[in-house]
Design a protein around this motif. Sequence first.
Motif, mmCIF file in Angstrom:
data_model
loop_
_atom_site.group_PDB
_atom_site.id
_atom_site.type_symbol
_atom_site.label_atom_id
_atom_site.label_comp_id
_atom_site.label_asym_id
_atom_site.label_seq_id
_atom_site.Cartn_x
_atom_site.Cartn_y
_atom_site.Cartn_z
ATOM 1 N N SER A 181 -31.460 -9.621 8.586
ATOM 2 C CA SER A 181 -30.839 -8.344 8.969
ATOM 3 C C SER A 181 -29.701 -8.615 9.939
ATOM 4 N N ARG A 182 -28.562 -7.962 9.715
ATOM 5 C CA ARG A 182 -27.400 -8.268 10.555
ATOM 6 C C ARG A 182 -26.302 -7.238 10.291
ATOM 7 N N ILE A 183 -25.314 -7.297 11.157
ATOM 8 C CA ILE A 183 -24.120 -6.478 10.966
ATOM 9 C C ILE A 183 -22.935 -7.424 10.874
ATOM 10 N N GLU A 184 -22.159 -7.291 9.807
ATOM 11 C CA GLU A 184 -20.956 -8.118 9.658
ATOM 12 C C GLU A 184 -19.741 -7.226 9.706
ATOM 13 N N TYR A 196 -26.743 -5.061 7.000
ATOM 14 C CA TYR A 196 -27.787 -5.599 6.123
ATOM 15 C C TYR A 196 -29.148 -5.215 6.688
ATOM 16 N N LEU A 197 -29.853 -4.362 5.962
ATOM 17 C CA LEU A 197 -31.121 -3.798 6.429
ATOM 18 C C LEU A 197 -32.234 -4.126 5.448
ATOM 19 N N ALA A 198 -33.448 -4.147 5.950
ATOM 20 C CA ALA A 198 -34.617 -4.262 5.067
ATOM 21 C C ALA A 198 -35.611 -3.174 5.456
ATOM 22 N N SER A 199 -36.405 -2.772 4.492
ATOM 23 C CA SER A 199 -37.482 -1.821 4.788
ATOM 24 C C SER A 199 -38.817 -2.530 4.594
ATOM 25 N N PHE A 200 -39.741 -2.199 5.480
ATOM 26 C CA PHE A 200 -41.077 -2.777 5.413
ATOM 27 C C PHE A 200 -41.977 -1.770 6.126
ATOM 28 N N VAL A 236 -18.180 1.849 6.367
ATOM 29 C CA VAL A 236 -19.506 1.243 6.533
ATOM 30 C C VAL A 236 -20.173 1.041 5.181
ATOM 31 N N THR A 237 -20.662 -0.159 4.932
ATOM 32 C CA THR A 237 -21.503 -0.415 3.763
ATOM 33 C C THR A 237 -22.905 -0.761 4.254
ATOM 34 N N ILE A 238 -23.882 -0.042 3.768
ATOM 35 C CA ILE A 238 -25.262 -0.370 4.119
ATOM 36 C C ILE A 238 -25.928 -0.994 2.896
ATOM 37 N N VAL A 239 -26.464 -2.181 3.100
ATOM 38 C CA VAL A 239 -27.221 -2.872 2.052
ATOM 39 C C VAL A 239 -28.686 -2.828 2.468
ATOM 40 N N LEU A 240 -29.520 -2.308 1.603
ATOM 41 C CA LEU A 240 -30.933 -2.144 1.969
ATOM 42 C C LEU A 240 -31.836 -2.777 0.915
ATOM 43 N N THR A 241 -32.665 -3.700 1.360
ATOM 44 C CA THR A 241 -33.666 -4.313 0.487
ATOM 45 C C THR A 241 -35.050 -3.819 0.896
ATOM 46 N N ASN A 242 -35.832 -3.416 -0.084
ATOM 47 C CA ASN A 242 -37.225 -3.035 0.193
ATOM 48 C C ASN A 242 -38.099 -4.278 0.083
ATOM 49 N N LEU A 243 -38.550 -4.772 1.213
ATOM 50 C CA LEU A 243 -39.363 -5.999 1.221
ATOM 51 C C LEU A 243 -40.828 -5.746 0.862
ATOM 52 N N ASP A 244 -41.235 -4.489 0.801
ATOM 53 C CA ASP A 244 -42.620 -4.220 0.385
ATOM 54 C C ASP A 244 -42.794 -4.668 -1.060
ATOM 55 N N THR A 289 -32.833 -3.931 -4.163
ATOM 56 C CA THR A 289 -31.731 -3.832 -3.203
ATOM 57 C C THR A 289 -30.694 -2.849 -3.723
ATOM 58 N N LYS A 290 -30.222 -1.982 -2.849
ATOM 59 C CA LYS A 290 -29.127 -1.067 -3.194
ATOM 60 C C LYS A 290 -28.159 -0.988 -2.017
ATOM 61 N N SER A 291 -26.959 -0.492 -2.300
ATOM 62 C CA SER A 291 -25.992 -0.343 -1.225
ATOM 63 C C SER A 291 -25.218 0.957 -1.356
ATOM 64 N N VAL A 292 -24.736 1.447 -0.209
ATOM 65 C CA VAL A 292 -23.861 2.628 -0.171
ATOM 66 C C VAL A 292 -22.693 2.323 0.757
ATOM 67 N N THR A 293 -21.566 2.975 0.473
ATOM 68 C CA THR A 293 -20.379 2.799 1.312
ATOM 69 C C THR A 293 -19.828 4.172 1.695
ATOM 70 N N PHE A 294 -19.526 4.346 2.951
ATOM 71 C CA PHE A 294 -18.996 5.631 3.410
ATOM 72 C C PHE A 294 -18.126 5.408 4.639
ATOM 73 N N LYS A 295 -17.372 6.431 5.010
ATOM 74 C CA LYS A 295 -16.523 6.341 6.191
ATOM 75 C C LYS A 295 -17.238 6.991 7.368
ATOM 76 N N ALA A 296 -17.335 6.277 8.482
ATOM 77 C CA ALA A 296 -17.978 6.823 9.680
ATOM 78 C C ALA A 296 -16.979 7.731 10.388
ATOM 79 N N ASP A 297 -16.883 8.972 9.912
ATOM 80 C CA ASP A 297 -15.826 9.856 10.428
ATOM 81 C C ASP A 297 -16.315 10.843 11.488
ATOM 82 N N LYS A 298 -17.600 10.796 11.828
ATOM 83 C CA LYS A 298 -18.140 11.742 12.819
ATOM 84 C C LYS A 298 -18.865 10.963 13.905
ATOM 85 N N PRO A 299 -18.395 11.021 15.155
ATOM 86 C CA PRO A 299 -19.110 10.316 16.221
ATOM 87 C C PRO A 299 -20.428 11.011 16.526
#
Lengths: 650, 650
Positions: B548-551, B560-564, B581-589, B614-624
């Motif tokens: 898991s990390r942020i690049e 890079y996220l995982a779910s467990f 922002v692109t979030i990559v999520l793997t379900n480790l269960d 594993t799936k990913s989504v991409t979006f713009k972080a336009d709201k603080p």
Amino acid sequence: MSIREDKPTADVPPSPGRRKFLNSAALAGLAGAGLSVGLSACKQEQAPATTAPAEAPKPAVAAAHGAMDPHRTPGQLDDYYGLWSGGHTGDVRVLGLPSGREIHRIPVFNPDPLVGWGITNESKKIMGTKADGSLQYTVADTHHVHASYKDGTYDGKYAWVNDKINGRMARIRLDTFECDKIVDIPNIQGFHGIFPDKRDPVDANINYTTRVFAGAEFSLPLPNDGTGMEDTAKYRSLFTCVDAEKMEVRWQVLIDGNCDLVATSYDGRLAATNQYNTEMGAKYEDMMSAEKDACLFFNVARIEAAVKAGKFKTYGDSKVPVVDGTREANKDPKTALTAYVPVPKNPHGVNASPDGKYFICAGKLSPTATVIDLAAVNGWFEGAVKDLKEAIVAEVELGLGPLHTAFDGRGNAYTTLFLDSQVVKWNVDAAIKFYKGDKNVKYVVDRIDVHYQPGHINASMSETKEADGKWLAVGCKFSKDRFLPVGPLHPENEQLIDISGEKMKLVAEHPVRPEPHDFIIFKRDKIKTRQVYDINEFPNAVKDIKESRIERKGNKVTVYLASFAPAYSMREFKVKKGDEVTIVLTNLDKVEDLTHGFAIPKYNINFIVNPQETKSVTFKADKPGVYWAYCTHFCHALHLEMRSRMIVEK
Amino acid sequence: MSIREDKPTADVPPSPGRRKFLNSAALAGLAGAGLSVGLSACKQEQAPATTAPAEAPKPAVAAAHGAMDPHRTPGQLDDYYGLWSGGHTGDVRVLGLPSGREIHRIPVFNPDPLVGWGITNESKKIMGTKADGSLQYTVADTHHVHASYKDGTYDGKYAWVNDKINGRMARIRLDTFECDKIVDIPNIQGFHGIFPDKRDPVDANINYTTRVFAGAEFSLPLPNDGTGMEDTAKYRSLFTCVDAEKMEVRWQVLIDGNCDLVATSYDGRLAATNQYNTEMGAKYEDMMSAEKDACLFFNVARIEAAVKAGKFKTYGDSKVPVVDGTREANKDPKTALTAYVPVPKNPHGVNASPDGKYFICAGKLSPTATVIDLAAVNGWFEGAVKDLKEAIVAEVELGLGPLHTAFDGRGNAYTTLFLDSQVVKWNVDAAIKFYKGDKNVKYVVDRIDVHYQPGHINASMSETKEADGKWLAVGCKFSKDRFLPVGPLHPENEQLIDISGEKMKLVAEHPVRPEPHDFIIFKRDKIKTRQVYDINEFPNAVKDIKESRIERKGNKVTVYLASFAPAYSMREFKVKKGDEVTIVLTNLDKVEDLTHGFAIPKYNINFIVNPQETKSVTFKADKPGVYWAYCTHFCHALHLEMRSRMIVEK
């Protein structure tokens, strides 16, 4: 890659895989994290389980053993409607019960290409759009659906459902089974619980629903504008009141903790939410560190008086009055707006008993249910009861992972046990006696295995004074091996239990697309539908084929069309490349069930018009050529031939 | 406004409203237009109807009279899978049969907020996007779903389904029940019929599906670029061949008339489409003016030889080779690519008999079915048969509005009668004898009322050599009064008939969301599913929590996220306003059925990850501000507490 082995067709015993699953899945992570979170086994077993012990359980097939028959012969109607939330499909589903057949899906927060929801101008107005005309949101997560009351029972007028993702509340008209309003709730995230009130707390003449309450789960910096993000202990959550008729937010209450479910009293005076994370933690370990959370009560009349008296704040751009319902600000019962009744930590679900006396909180991380006496809570606000703990008239062990409770109107409660994968039937009066000290009382009446990990539960008319104790539906979160395999995404399993007798009898199970959470079941005679629209309700209706026409103002073109099987009133219409085209379509067919569709290839247009209905769509004619608009909804022997030719000139 | 009267719960006799409905709805417009379109009553009644006469019909309730039981006891699996097209919901539905329970919905052409179909980067790639990254289309109209073959029966590998609105074909993997490819078909509108081939026309070793055929309904100016729009007689339609594995268009055939359905022969040599509008009209009156239309056959081997020899055109931007299959260009049987077999006008449906001998066209506007001998069609191409009319070995009256035909593997055909609201069972060999002149032969075996206006029909394994004659499903386009009323939009009615005996027995009916068209029913042992993904199949998988990390690269941030259960691998992550922002999520269960969801409030993000996916989504972080990403798919006792905090800094 794991290939699933084929299974025999005959009755499949649900275990031993069943118990193994409990260990490996439902407890996964908990055990891994080395946590012991009150998940010790139930210490007092009140009655023998109806199913065999865990070592060699047998399927609880009851249909052949004197249970009521859930099946319908062809042509036989169901006795009950069910309204099921759709979870992250964002819709509401209408089931017929006891057959379990899905007779309708109501698009609410998310687009629906069949109806044209999110495509027609009329639906986009309800759903909400951005400045560019596109939809504000296309995802949602509906959890709880509850209907409007009159005299303590359903009046068949409205139902409401929440969107947890984007903090919205929607209303559904129960005459047409359509969503007619959606309201954004400000200052919150994770709007979860929802419940309409049952009468007015002050005006005795208002014995019907006029407010809908909403509990927000996630606490936030207020306002959530990018400031104050570091100190999570200062984040707060809000409880919201929406006007049932106008669908506008009336007021909000600042609280400690995270709201889960919502319940309302039959006398209209109290609303409540069961709470977790009164610790105000940001991680799950912190959220469950304290031994007690609360069932948080709201004194509706006092809150509205405070708002009237101007004792409120507002946050950010929102103009909604927010009163202070935190623990610190409400220590004096005589003036308190809120009352935090302590219950074992991280409770899940609060349900009002049909006799009007109690709210019951299920323990989730505690194997107990807590019975709260509403008279005592009112007494505390009035100064007659000293300690809120006196409102707790029972706190009894039921089994592992109690989540939600339904009622049969005969004094019994039915609680789902998530970790035990069971439903436990228990007698509320007996539990009170047991809690008072009579340890000989057996409050557990019966237990039944369900498949698997049940969440919400509800019984026919259970949320009204007319709870009739016939059918119990159980929303099982995992179906595992109960249906033919369809790949990695499993359906969930809505199981149906006959509760007309002493023992519960499992009679049917229905796979459903994930994931219904809550649902209600009501008698069919509560509903009077409109099966054909009134053409006069649509101001832009094309009431006669002769009114078909094309109107042009600059590059804005409006095409007025009518459908009448098997034709549209204009077999062709011409527009120019670059035009902004609005098509208004009225279905002139009057016969019930004679719906027409209207799709335009390559223009991303599809919608239906039911008999005597009018809808419109607007798009830019950006591609020259011939485009055959056609009827998508089978209507007639010449349905295939039902088309209109859109000619887009260069 | 009309208020629907409540109905008694007991068995509701479906008439006399039933017959009245036929007159007022199904024939509406036709009668009004003063047309007589071959809708005269069936002249030769071959056998008495199984139901009472029209004056006093009785409900055909058969379940209690020795029919097979369609119901399942809890835990009992179904025997068959059904794959149902969803119509303008744009999906494919998976049913268990005989119970009729929907066990899955497969999102295909339209977004699905549950799965994240149309939201994740992976699904958007399959669905197709515009230059700005938004989806090309969000509406579709699926009609026909058919599965891949090997040795004349289903091999459980793929299914295909069409989108009529936008002319696309999709493939579904039957191991995961997911759509994996979508192809756009050029030069067409109104792609309707679809069918895979069953073996190669030339190479005997290829005894499995390698091509999928597509028939386009609407004829167009070619190219459809805004020129040649006035002369509709010059518009043309195309028949298309898609590579089953690559999902690319191989070739197209220019034809006269509009394609409806498609059938393929068991020897792989012939594909066919039944046609209407060989008149090339633009209005329905013109489309039905001629007495005959055609069942149009394609000589697959010759077409592919012509393409290989370069005898083709292309249109507009498309590079797909188009050969000339018009009537005028194919008069010489020895070189003909196509053969137009005359059938009564506006036929609807063409179906291959499981013995491999015949294609059957249903008459729609003619009360007949036409039986076409495939050996004779092949004979015509070979010069052995002089006149294509010789291929017609029967043309017999069945009743009003025949549409589609299924088979029981015992020589009987079952045809829906749209206008009569019946299914007629008839014997094919007997019909051939009758047509040859033996008027004593009774080819109609049985009739049964259905409710109402049936369209497609199919029987268990009917489209294979293993047709087993157990169950018949009938897609009724109108349900009218058969289910609890839910407002103006009615469900449709999928009725189930036991065909194991001489007489048909109606045993169950299931409401469905409009509107399934075609469907197939196959034995459960044809399917071997993968219930858990292989994490190694996803190149961007986060295989360990430690990964898991942020690049960050400039303003592009990948999380890079995982779910467990019950946690995400990062409880919080920070991004900056304006970041992509692109979030990559793997379900480790790893436990089957342990799906997690991931939603971000206000950011229109929601999707699920199944175990090891594993799936990913991409979006713009336009709201603080603070945004609590949370698990939408109930996973664990601490599911509510499963969250990650996205902090968007100003």
